[in-house]
Design a protein around this motif. Structure first.
Motif, PDB file in Angstrom:
ATOM      1  N   TYR A 219       1.158  -0.752   0.280  1.00 48.80           N
ATOM      2  CA  TYR A 219       0.747  -0.130  -0.123  1.00 48.80           C
ATOM      3  C   TYR A 219       1.031   1.869  -0.172  1.00 48.80           C
ATOM      4  O   TYR A 219       1.498   1.366   1.139  1.00 48.80           O
ATOM      5  CB  TYR A 219      -0.485   0.137   1.024  1.00 48.80           C
TER       6      TYR A 219
ATOM      7  N   ASN B 179       0.836   5.077   0.666  1.00 44.82           N
ATOM      8  CA  ASN B 179      -0.177   6.031   1.563  1.00 44.82           C
ATOM      9  C   ASN B 179       0.276   7.288   0.917  1.00 44.82           C
ATOM     10  O   ASN B 179      -1.088   7.907   0.948  1.00 44.82           O
ATOM     11  CB  ASN B 179       0.768   5.767   2.286  1.00 44.82           C
ATOM     12  N   ASP B 180       1.272   7.822   0.394  1.00 41.17           N
ATOM     13  CA  ASP B 180       1.554   8.677  -0.554  1.00 41.17           C
ATOM     14  C   ASP B 180      -0.246   9.148  -1.884  1.00 41.17           C
ATOM     15  O   ASP B 180      -0.362   9.862  -2.452  1.00 41.17           O
ATOM     16  CB  ASP B 180       2.208   9.448  -1.238  1.00 41.17           C
TER      17      ASP B 180
ATOM     18  N   GLY C  63      -2.487   6.920  -2.134  1.00 42.83           N
ATOM     19  CA  GLY C  63      -3.753   5.874  -1.616  1.00 42.83           C
ATOM     20  C   GLY C  63      -4.816   4.880  -2.550  1.00 42.83           C
ATOM     21  O   GLY C  63      -5.120   4.708  -2.451  1.00 42.83           O
TER      22      GLY C  63
END
Length: 111
Positions: A66, A68-69, A71
């Motif tokens: 995943y 995060n930056d 999504g």
């Protein structure tokens, strides 16, 4: 036509039949750089990533991680398009089986 997708066919005649291993080695496959292939792999990556989290697949066995930056899930470098497709099919089969099970419960024992 470098960088463009196109359909092609041809024929090669060998002096003796190829082994199963040779057939697999020489099979042409779409490039993961083709726009349609990238789009399909992106969709499969999101599906597989969500499934891996839901099923608590250990990080070492996951095909995705995943980011995060952005999504979204990202495919790990070592995963081939064929491996991703195979895992996406497993996910779809499990979803289908689950939906059938839910529908059967809603229909009652007589159906």
């Amino acid at each position: 036509m470098q960088g463009e997708a196109f359909r092609a066919w041809g024929e090669i005649i060998y002096s003796q039949p190829l082994t199963e291993k040779e057939i697999r080695q020489y099979e042409l496959k779409p490039s993961r750089q083709n726009a349609d292939m990238r789009e399909r792999m992106e969709q499969q990556t999101q599906t597989v990533g969500k499934w891996e989290v839901a099923k608590r697949i250990p990080e070492s066995k996951r095909f995705t991680w995943y980011y995060n930056d952005f999504g979204c899930y990202v495919l790990k470098e070592f995963v081939t398009p064929e491996q991703l497709s195979e895992r996406a099919q497993i996910v779809e089969r499990q979803k289908s089986a689950h939906q059938k099970k839910v529908q059967k419960k809603k229909g009652g024992p007589d159906r």
